[in-house]
Design a protein around this motif. Structure first.
Motif, PDB file in Angstrom:
ATOM      1  N   LEU A 263      -7.881  -7.029  -0.866  1.00  0.00           N
ATOM      2  CA  LEU A 263      -8.303  -6.082  -1.508  1.00  0.00           C
ATOM      3  C   LEU A 263      -9.472  -6.095  -2.606  1.00  0.00           C
ATOM      4  O   LEU A 263     -10.398  -5.099  -2.622  1.00  0.00           O
ATOM      5  CB  LEU A 263      -6.877  -5.625  -2.698  1.00  0.00           C
ATOM      6  CG  LEU A 263      -5.958  -4.928  -1.749  1.00  0.00           C
ATOM      7  CD1 LEU A 263      -4.743  -4.689  -2.953  1.00  0.00           C
ATOM      8  CD2 LEU A 263      -6.330  -3.384  -1.330  1.00  0.00           C
TER       9      LEU A 263
ATOM     10  N   VAL B 129      -0.741  -5.924   1.823  1.00  0.00           N
ATOM     11  CA  VAL B 129      -2.136  -6.166   1.644  1.00  0.00           C
ATOM     12  C   VAL B 129      -2.286  -7.432   0.861  1.00  0.00           C
ATOM     13  O   VAL B 129      -1.844  -7.190  -0.471  1.00  0.00           O
ATOM     14  CB  VAL B 129      -3.101  -5.107   1.292  1.00  0.00           C
ATOM     15  CG1 VAL B 129      -4.488  -5.545   1.579  1.00  0.00           C
ATOM     16  CG2 VAL B 129      -2.519  -3.844   2.169  1.00  0.00           C
TER      17      VAL B 129
ATOM     18  N   CYS C 102      -7.559  -0.145   0.832  1.00  0.00           N
ATOM     19  CA  CYS C 102      -6.660  -0.613   1.883  1.00  0.00           C
ATOM     20  C   CYS C 102      -7.392  -0.706   2.966  1.00  0.00           C
ATOM     21  O   CYS C 102      -8.106   0.247   3.396  1.00  0.00           O
ATOM     22  CB  CYS C 102      -5.425   0.120   1.950  1.00  0.00           C
ATOM     23  SG  CYS C 102      -4.270  -0.431   3.323  1.00  0.00           S
TER      24      CYS C 102
ATOM     25  N   CYS D  47       0.658  -1.157  -0.146  1.00  0.00           N
ATOM     26  CA  CYS D  47      -0.084  -0.008   0.149  1.00  0.00           C
ATOM     27  C   CYS D  47       1.044   1.097  -0.092  1.00  0.00           C
ATOM     28  O   CYS D  47       1.879   1.216   1.048  1.00  0.00           O
ATOM     29  CB  CYS D  47      -0.831  -0.110   1.357  1.00  0.00           C
ATOM     30  SG  CYS D  47      -1.965   1.513   1.111  1.00  0.00           S
TER      31      CYS D  47
ATOM     32  N   TYR E  80      -6.509   3.670   1.780  1.00  0.00           N
ATOM     33  CA  TYR E  80      -6.009   4.028   0.432  1.00  0.00           C
ATOM     34  C   TYR E  80      -6.741   3.455  -0.656  1.00  0.00           C
ATOM     35  O   TYR E  80      -7.263   2.084  -0.657  1.00  0.00           O
ATOM     36  CB  TYR E  80      -4.606   3.955   0.484  1.00  0.00           C
ATOM     37  CG  TYR E  80      -3.923   4.272  -0.905  1.00  0.00           C
ATOM     38  CD1 TYR E  80      -3.480   5.456  -1.456  1.00  0.00           C
ATOM     39  CD2 TYR E  80      -3.701   3.247  -1.967  1.00  0.00           C
ATOM     40  CE1 TYR E  80      -3.079   6.035  -2.508  1.00  0.00           C
ATOM     41  CE2 TYR E  80      -3.187   3.434  -3.139  1.00  0.00           C
ATOM     42  CZ  TYR E  80      -2.657   4.762  -3.475  1.00  0.00           C
ATOM     43  OH  TYR E  80      -2.341   5.176  -4.620  1.00  0.00           O
TER      44      TYR E  80
END
Length: 106
Positions: free
Chosen positions: A39, A34, A46, A27, A51
């Motif tokens: 995702l 992640v 995120c 990220c 994000y």
């Protein structure tokens, strides 16, 4: 000047394990790693810092529209390209919460 030389220590047989590409993403917002599955379940956001990763157009459309509601219309329709844009390739009718929506894809 040193009298004795320090022996070089080498790691023996320690090969790095290969991790297949595409399983994880780092990220840019929080620098955490992640899992790609996480995702995808969170619509490319995120879970730690919110994000928003870039999402391909087809994936965004699949998340937005009702499944199996695409009805293609005017498949042979071509637009006049005065500004030299790339023409839309698919034009159709889909639904969002059972409301009809016109859709074009490039």
């Amino acid at each position: 000047m040193a009298i004795f030389k320090k022996p070089a220590i080498k790691a023996e047989g320690g090969k790095k394990k290969e991790i297949p590409r595409g399983l994880f993403q780092k990220c840019p917002g929080c620098s955490e790693v992640v899992p790609e599955i996480e995702l995808a379940q969170n619509q490319r956001v995120c879970p730690r810092c919110d994000y928003h990763f870039a999402q391909p157009a087809k994936e965004r459309i699949q998340n937005l529209l009702d499944p199996d509601s695409f009805v293609e219309m005017d498949a042979g329709l071509k637009s006049v390209d005065v500004l030299r844009f790339q023409p839309a390739t698919k034009i159709g009718l889909k639904t969002i919460r059972n409301a009809p929506v016109f859709l074009t894809l490039s």
